[in-house]
Design a protein around this motif. Structure first.
Motif, PDB file in Angstrom:
ATOM      1  N   GLN A   1       2.128   9.452   4.072  1.00  0.00           N
ATOM      2  CA  GLN A   1       1.907   9.560   2.625  1.00  0.00           C
ATOM      3  C   GLN A   1       3.192   9.952   1.904  1.00  0.00           C
ATOM      4  OE1 GLN A   1      -1.333  12.321   2.430  1.00  0.00           O
ATOM      5  NE2 GLN A   1      -2.893  10.720   2.582  1.00  0.00           N
ATOM      6  N   MET A   2       4.001  10.795   2.536  1.00  0.00           N
ATOM      7  CA  MET A   2       5.276  11.178   1.920  1.00  0.00           C
ATOM      8  C   MET A   2       6.192   9.971   1.804  1.00  0.00           C
ATOM      9  SD  MET A   2       5.979  14.917   3.632  1.00  0.00           S
ATOM     10  CE  MET A   2       7.689  14.878   3.181  1.00  0.00           C
TER      11      MET A   2
ATOM     12  N   VAL B   1       5.269   6.808   1.583  1.00  0.00           N
ATOM     13  CA  VAL B   1       4.719   5.936   0.546  1.00  0.00           C
ATOM     14  C   VAL B   1       5.013   6.522  -0.835  1.00  0.00           C
ATOM     15  CG1 VAL B   1       2.556   5.078  -0.432  1.00  0.00           C
ATOM     16  CG2 VAL B   1       2.956   4.913   2.015  1.00  0.00           C
ATOM     17  N   ALA B   2       4.864   7.844  -0.990  1.00  0.00           N
ATOM     18  CA  ALA B   2       5.118   8.481  -2.282  1.00  0.00           C
ATOM     19  C   ALA B   2       6.587   8.349  -2.675  1.00  0.00           C
ATOM     20  CB  ALA B   2       4.718   9.957  -2.237  1.00  0.00           C
ATOM     21  N   ARG B   3       7.501   8.511  -1.716  1.00  0.00           N
ATOM     22  CA  ARG B   3       8.924   8.357  -2.010  1.00  0.00           C
ATOM     23  C   ARG B   3       9.230   6.934  -2.468  1.00  0.00           C
ATOM     24  NH1 ARG B   3      10.813  10.375   3.203  1.00  0.00           N
ATOM     25  NH2 ARG B   3      10.104  12.510   3.139  1.00  0.00           N
ATOM     26  N   ASP B   4       8.631   5.952  -1.776  1.00  0.00           N
ATOM     27  CA  ASP B   4       8.866   4.559  -2.156  1.00  0.00           C
ATOM     28  C   ASP B   4       8.296   4.264  -3.535  1.00  0.00           C
ATOM     29  OD1 ASP B   4      10.167   4.093   0.204  1.00  0.00           O
ATOM     30  OD2 ASP B   4       8.414   3.235   1.209  1.00  0.00           O
ATOM     31  N   ALA B   5       7.125   4.808  -3.848  1.00  0.00           N
ATOM     32  CA  ALA B   5       6.507   4.579  -5.155  1.00  0.00           C
ATOM     33  C   ALA B   5       7.320   5.261  -6.256  1.00  0.00           C
ATOM     34  CB  ALA B   5       5.074   5.100  -5.165  1.00  0.00           C
ATOM     35  N   ARG B   6       7.820   6.450  -5.968  1.00  0.00           N
ATOM     36  CA  ARG B   6       8.621   7.181  -6.948  1.00  0.00           C
ATOM     37  C   ARG B   6       9.920   6.450  -7.237  1.00  0.00           C
ATOM     38  NH1 ARG B   6      10.943  12.292  -5.054  1.00  0.00           N
ATOM     39  NH2 ARG B   6       9.382  11.969  -3.486  1.00  0.00           N
TER      40      ARG B   6
END
Length: 146
Positions: free
Chosen positions: A62-63, A65-70
């Protein structure tokens, strides 16, 4: 982390010793119940350990994925915007390259310069995205092979 595992191993050893001691005191008629009880405790320990590992891996995923989305980009960085930007930069650089080629080698130089420009753009648009996808697939599969 290792100290916690050693503490769990020591606790499990104490449980086994207590089970064996109880078997000696109670006799063989309670052996099945004692073994089942001990195995239940071992199973609970294994389940909690597996649950912790799965939760940790999911949190790590999840981290990522969150970094990529950010960041607002694909994990491989091979989006349309990057290809368009690369094409624009090469076309801007094509102007002075064309002038240099014409001055030094006339029409053959111009054809070679534009062949190189087209080749670089074709290579970037065609090969690099596929290379990035292969790299990303390999990285994703490696994460779950631990």
């Amino acid at each position: 982390m290792e100290a916690r595992e050693q503490a769990r191993d020591a606790e499990l050893k104490k449980e086994l010793d207590a089970t064996l001691h109880a078997r000696r005191e109670l006799g063989e008629e309670y052996e099945t119940a004692l073994v089942d009880s001990f195995l239940d405790k071992v199973e609970q320990r294994l389940d909690s350990s597996v649950d912790r590992r799965v939760r940790r891996q999911l949190a790590e995923r999840q981290m990522v994925v969150a970094r990529d989305a950010r960041g607002g980009r694909n994990p491989g960085g091979d989006g349309w915007g990057e290809r368009f930007g690369f094409a624009v930069v090469t076309l801007v650089l094509a102007i002075p390259l064309s002038a240099i080629a014409v001055v030094n080698a006339h029409l053959p130089g111009l054809l070679i310069a534009w062949g190189g420009i087209v080749g670089v753009n074709a290579l970037h648009a065609g090969v690099w995205p596929r290379f990035g996808e292969k790299r990303r697939e390999r990285r994703d599969s490696d994460e779950w092979e631990e």
